[in-house]
Design an enzyme around this catalytic site. Structure first.
Site, PDB file in Angstrom:
ATOM      1  CG  HIS A 158      -2.055  -0.943   1.186  1.00 61.74           C
ATOM      2  ND1 HIS A 158      -2.596  -1.259   0.043  1.00 61.74           N
ATOM      3  CD2 HIS A 158      -2.162  -2.027   1.997  1.00 61.74           C
ATOM      4  CE1 HIS A 158      -3.608  -2.569   0.382  1.00 61.74           C
ATOM      5  NE2 HIS A 158      -3.379  -2.574   1.710  1.00 61.74           N
ATOM      6  CG  ASP A 193      -2.898  -8.593   0.620  1.00 62.39           C
ATOM      7  OD1 ASP A 193      -1.985  -8.734   1.716  1.00 62.39           O
ATOM      8  OD2 ASP A 193      -3.732  -7.875   1.128  1.00 62.39           O
ATOM      9  CG  HIS A 195      -6.562  -5.248   1.719  1.00 57.39           C
ATOM     10  ND1 HIS A 195      -6.078  -6.225   2.667  1.00 57.39           N
ATOM     11  CD2 HIS A 195      -7.780  -4.776   2.326  1.00 57.39           C
ATOM     12  CE1 HIS A 195      -6.877  -6.301   3.803  1.00 57.39           C
ATOM     13  NE2 HIS A 195      -7.791  -5.594   3.572  1.00 57.39           N
ATOM     14  CG  ASP A 282      -4.576 -10.016   3.386  1.00 60.23           C
ATOM     15  OD1 ASP A 282      -4.322 -10.642   2.382  1.00 60.23           O
ATOM     16  OD2 ASP A 282      -4.413  -8.739   3.708  1.00 60.23           O
TER      17      ASP A 282
HETATM   18 ZN   LIG Z   1      -3.963  -7.017   2.860  1.00 58.59          ZN
END
Ligand SMILES: [Zn+2]
Length: 341
Positions: A158, A193, A195, A282
């Site tokens: 991120h 991931d 996200h 995740d």
């Molecule tokens: Zn994540």
């Protein structure tokens, strides 16, 4: 497979973040390291301490202004009367027009996307060693290893060139990809991931030498909200070199593997020299974030499928939070990957 990790990476210990406006314990806990080490050892990894590589490989993907901020903001923050213990932003520019504030509070807002990346006195040291783990994984692969694993914590995907966010400060996957470019013409980052890898996408969005692909929960109702949509395809020389494959919430193994097939077609057409896997765990059905429903055996199938590309590969740890199966999920991925290699 070699695995890289330094004990300094455990020192960063963020206390809180805001979730739907409410202060919550920060899920990016040092305990994650113990679980991931257990998982890597169970997969037969040899744990090695990375070398101190200096700022060079990090500065290759981050601005000097931002790295100066990360290194010094904690000390400056402590001089503000009644400031929080950790550096946490409370104002952000709506438009980043190039103007740069002089104050610590203004710079925190400029360089931090959200409240999930608090900076303490130990953060900078942990962040550097996390990045160096990624550098050494790339170096091991360039020296002839088929694959290597970087136990990067804090995670990185991120983080933009000059913005932290979502538990991330330095973009370890981007650092590894840039390192590969010292001996490669074209590199792929495949981000699996839960996200969207918004920072990674941002760093390479206008470049054709790194193809960025992310499979993730649809951001229309999920972090990071403002990035990760299918129509984000790159810009300028990078147009066509970014591929987002958002999945419906609660998608499981079958949907994830189908998205991987789409990613593989693009990867083969790009004919890359090396691969970085941004390995979030995740997407697991029991992860506290609860966005997707990949199973523990599913991670082995995902690892096996990616290994089938036959590319020199650096596996860089991203997310994956405290739950009973965190160790097993890493073991499953690495075993599946190694079994096919
Ligand atoms: Zn994540």
């Amino acid at each position: 497979m070699k695995a890289f990790y330094a004990a300094e990476q455990k020192r960063h210990n963020p206390k809180a973040f805001l979730s739907s406006g409410a202060p919550q314990p920060n899920p990016e806990q040092p305990e994650r390291v113990e679980r991931l080490l257990t998982g890597a050892r169970a997969a037969g990894c040899e744990i090695l301490r990375p070398r101190d590589q200096g700022l060079g490989p990090i500065a290759a993907v981050h601005t000097p202004e931002y790295l100066d901020f990360l290194e010094h903001i904690y000390a400056r923050w402590q001089r503000i009367a009644e400031a929080s213990e950790e550096v946490i932003p409370n104002i952000h520019p709506l438009v980043r027009n190039g103007r740069y504030p002089a104050s610590a509070v203004g710079q925190a807002g400029y360089h931090m996307a959200d409240t999930a990346c608090p900076i303490s006195g130990e953060t900078w040291e942990s962040v550097c060693w996390s990045a160096w783990s990624a550098v050494d994984a790339a170096d091991a692969v360039m020296a002839g290893d088929r694959a290597a694993y970087a136990l990067c914590r804090p995670p990185g995907h991120h983080a933009f060139a000059d913005v932290a966010g979502g538990f991330c400060f330095v973009n370890n996957s981007a650092v590894a990809a840039q390192r590969f470019l010292s001996s490669s013409a074209r590199v792929v980052i495949l981000d699996i991931d839960l996200h969207h890898g918004n920072g990674t996408q941002g760093i390479f969005y206008q470049r054709a030498d790194v193809l960025t692909i992310s499979i993730h929960a649809d951001p229309v109702r999920f972090y990071p909200f403002f990035w990760g949509h299918a129509d984000e395809r790159g810009e300028g020389p990078g147009l066509g070199y970014n591929l987002n494959l958002p999945l419906e919430r609660k998608s499981g193994d079958a949907e994830f593997l189908a998205a991987l097939d789409v990613a593989f077609r693009r990867i083969r057409a790009y004919a890359p020299d090396a691969l970085v896997v941004a390995l979030g765990l995740d997407a697991f059905e029991g992860d506290p974030f609860g966005g997707l429903s990949v199973s523990t055996p599913g991670f082995a199938r995902i690892g096996e499928a990616i290994a089938g590309l036959g590319l020199p590969t650096a596996i860089v740890q991203e997310g994956g939070y405290l739950c009973d199966a965190l160790s097993d999920n890493l073991t499953s991925f690495l075993t599946g990957f190694g079994g096919a290699a």
